[in-house]
Every structure is written in C-alpha cells, then in structure tokens.
Design a protein around this motif. Structure first.
Motif, PDB file in Angstrom:
ATOM      1  N   UNK A   1      62.591  27.567  37.473  1.00  0.00           N
ATOM      2  CA  UNK A   1      61.844  28.679  38.034  1.00  0.00           C
ATOM      3  C   UNK A   1      60.945  28.176  39.163  1.00  0.00           C
ATOM      4  N   UNK A   2      60.963  28.846  40.285  1.00  0.00           N
ATOM      5  CA  UNK A   2      60.116  28.451  41.403  1.00  0.00           C
ATOM      6  C   UNK A   2      58.820  29.256  41.375  1.00  0.00           C
ATOM      7  N   UNK A   3      57.779  28.644  41.828  1.00  0.00           N
ATOM      8  CA  UNK A   3      56.479  29.311  41.889  1.00  0.00           C
ATOM      9  C   UNK A   3      56.406  30.194  43.124  1.00  0.00           C
ATOM     10  N   UNK A   4      55.639  31.280  43.037  1.00  0.00           N
ATOM     11  CA  UNK A   4      55.486  32.118  44.230  1.00  0.00           C
ATOM     12  C   UNK A   4      54.779  31.342  45.339  1.00  0.00           C
ATOM     13  N   UNK A   5      55.089  31.677  46.571  1.00  0.00           N
ATOM     14  CA  UNK A   5      54.521  30.964  47.715  1.00  0.00           C
ATOM     15  C   UNK A   5      53.027  31.251  47.880  1.00  0.00           C
ATOM     16  N   UNK A   6      52.630  32.469  47.554  1.00  0.00           N
ATOM     17  CA  UNK A   6      51.232  32.868  47.724  1.00  0.00           C
ATOM     18  C   UNK A   6      50.693  33.417  46.416  1.00  0.00           C
ATOM     19  N   UNK A   7      49.408  33.212  46.183  1.00  0.00           N
ATOM     20  CA  UNK A   7      48.777  33.736  44.982  1.00  0.00           C
ATOM     21  C   UNK A   7      48.286  35.152  45.223  1.00  0.00           C
ATOM     22  N   UNK A   8      48.337  36.000  44.184  1.00  0.00           N
ATOM     23  CA  UNK A   8      47.784  37.350  44.322  1.00  0.00           C
ATOM     24  C   UNK A   8      46.259  37.310  44.265  1.00  0.00           C
ATOM     25  N   UNK A   9      45.627  38.375  44.681  1.00  0.00           N
ATOM     26  CA  UNK A   9      44.159  38.459  44.666  1.00  0.00           C
ATOM     27  C   UNK A   9      43.631  38.225  43.260  1.00  0.00           C
ATOM     28  N   UNK A  10      44.323  38.711  42.258  1.00  0.00           N
ATOM     29  CA  UNK A  10      43.863  38.568  40.875  1.00  0.00           C
ATOM     30  C   UNK A  10      43.797  37.117  40.415  1.00  0.00           C
ATOM     31  N   UNK A  11      44.481  36.207  41.090  1.00  0.00           N
ATOM     32  CA  UNK A  11      44.475  34.792  40.710  1.00  0.00           C
ATOM     33  C   UNK A  11      43.191  34.073  41.108  1.00  0.00           C
ATOM     34  N   UNK A  12      42.365  34.677  41.922  1.00  0.00           N
ATOM     35  CA  UNK A  12      41.180  34.004  42.441  1.00  0.00           C
ATOM     36  C   UNK A  12      39.946  34.187  41.572  1.00  0.00           C
ATOM     37  N   UNK A  13      39.953  35.160  40.694  1.00  0.00           N
ATOM     38  CA  UNK A  13      38.820  35.383  39.800  1.00  0.00           C
ATOM     39  C   UNK A  13      37.780  36.298  40.412  1.00  0.00           C
ATOM     40  N   UNK A  14      37.075  37.028  39.554  1.00  0.00           N
ATOM     41  CA  UNK A  14      36.087  37.998  40.034  1.00  0.00           C
ATOM     42  C   UNK A  14      34.868  37.357  40.705  1.00  0.00           C
ATOM     43  N   UNK A  15      34.531  36.132  40.317  1.00  0.00           N
ATOM     44  CA  UNK A  15      33.353  35.471  40.898  1.00  0.00           C
ATOM     45  C   UNK A  15      33.553  35.181  42.377  1.00  0.00           C
ATOM     46  N   UNK A  16      34.745  34.713  42.721  1.00  0.00           N
ATOM     47  CA  UNK A  16      35.025  34.388  44.123  1.00  0.00           C
ATOM     48  C   UNK A  16      35.068  35.649  44.976  1.00  0.00           C
ATOM     49  N   UNK A  17      35.661  36.702  44.440  1.00  0.00           N
ATOM     50  CA  UNK A  17      35.698  37.979  45.158  1.00  0.00           C
ATOM     51  C   UNK A  17      34.280  38.521  45.333  1.00  0.00           C
ATOM     52  N   UNK A  18      33.450  38.418  44.296  1.00  0.00           N
ATOM     53  CA  UNK A  18      32.062  38.881  44.380  1.00  0.00           C
ATOM     54  C   UNK A  18      31.280  38.078  45.418  1.00  0.00           C
ATOM     55  N   UNK A  19      31.520  36.775  45.476  1.00  0.00           N
ATOM     56  CA  UNK A  19      30.847  35.933  46.469  1.00  0.00           C
ATOM     57  C   UNK A  19      31.227  36.360  47.887  1.00  0.00           C
ATOM     58  N   UNK A  20      32.491  36.625  48.104  1.00  0.00           N
ATOM     59  CA  UNK A  20      32.953  37.051  49.427  1.00  0.00           C
ATOM     60  C   UNK A  20      32.393  38.425  49.787  1.00  0.00           C
ATOM     61  N   UNK A  21      32.360  39.345  48.837  1.00  0.00           N
ATOM     62  CA  UNK A  21      31.808  40.676  49.091  1.00  0.00           C
ATOM     63  C   UNK A  21      30.309  40.602  49.379  1.00  0.00           C
ATOM     64  N   UNK A  22      29.578  39.812  48.606  1.00  0.00           N
ATOM     65  CA  UNK A  22      28.137  39.653  48.846  1.00  0.00           C
ATOM     66  C   UNK A  22      27.888  39.003  50.199  1.00  0.00           C
ATOM     67  N   UNK A  23      28.703  38.005  50.543  1.00  0.00           N
ATOM     68  CA  UNK A  23      28.555  37.318  51.821  1.00  0.00           C
ATOM     69  C   UNK A  23      28.834  38.203  53.016  1.00  0.00           C
ATOM     70  N   UNK A  24      29.555  39.276  52.812  1.00  0.00           N
ATOM     71  CA  UNK A  24      29.808  40.191  53.928  1.00  0.00           C
ATOM     72  C   UNK A  24      28.626  41.126  54.160  1.00  0.00           C
ATOM     73  N   UNK A  25      27.728  41.222  53.187  1.00  0.00           N
ATOM     74  CA  UNK A  25      26.567  42.111  53.303  1.00  0.00           C
ATOM     75  C   UNK A  25      25.264  41.371  53.583  1.00  0.00           C
ATOM     76  N   UNK A  26      25.179  40.121  53.140  1.00  0.00           N
ATOM     77  CA  UNK A  26      23.953  39.340  53.322  1.00  0.00           C
ATOM     78  C   UNK A  26      24.296  37.855  53.365  1.00  0.00           C
TER      79      UNK A  26
END
Length: 76
Positions: A1-26
């Motif tokens: 079985x081959x691994x997908x070339x790119x990871x989905x957004x869900x693979x990054x975890x909510x903390x990283x997404x929250x950091x990016x969202x907060x960084x876009x505002x402040x």
C-alpha cells in the motif's frame, strides 16, 4: 500500500490550526528550544496552509493573512 502524497487538514491537529487562525488575527510569539524546532513548526504551518488550499477549506481566506517568521539572535 502506498501512502498518500499529501496529508489532509485533519492530520495536522486542532492546535496547529488554532495557532494559524490566531496568528491571522493577532501577533503570536513562540519561544522554541532550538532553531530546528522552529523550522519544523514553520514547515508544518506552511504544509497545513497548502492542505487547506487543496481542500478549499472555508477558513482559507483567513489563514492566508498569517505571516510566519523566524527570528533568532539579536532580532529576537
């Protein structure tokens, strides 16, 4: 079985997404233990943004405003 070339957004975890969202505002400043840890975090944030672009994520317009910078030495 081959691994997908790119990871989905869900693979990054909510903390990283929250950091990016907060960084876009402040400004968010993080102190990391090493330059390599800072580079790794920076690459994960860029990869998350790319995954959001591929999936046409509804918050993409917001996270594209975030600027990710590394400061070390005298500039930090």
């Amino acid at each position: 079985m081959t691994l997908p070339k790119h990871q989905p957004v869900s693979a990054f975890g909510p903390e990283l997404l929250a950091l990016l969202l907060t960084g876009s505002l402040e400004e968010v400043t993080l102190e990391l233990p090493s330059f390599s840890a800072a580079r790794y975090l920076q690459s994960r944030l860029h990869a998350l943004r790319a995954a959001m672009r591929r999936e046409k994520h509804p918050r993409l317009d917001l996270v594209q405003r975030a600027k990710v910078s590394l400061l070390w030495g005298e500039k930090a």
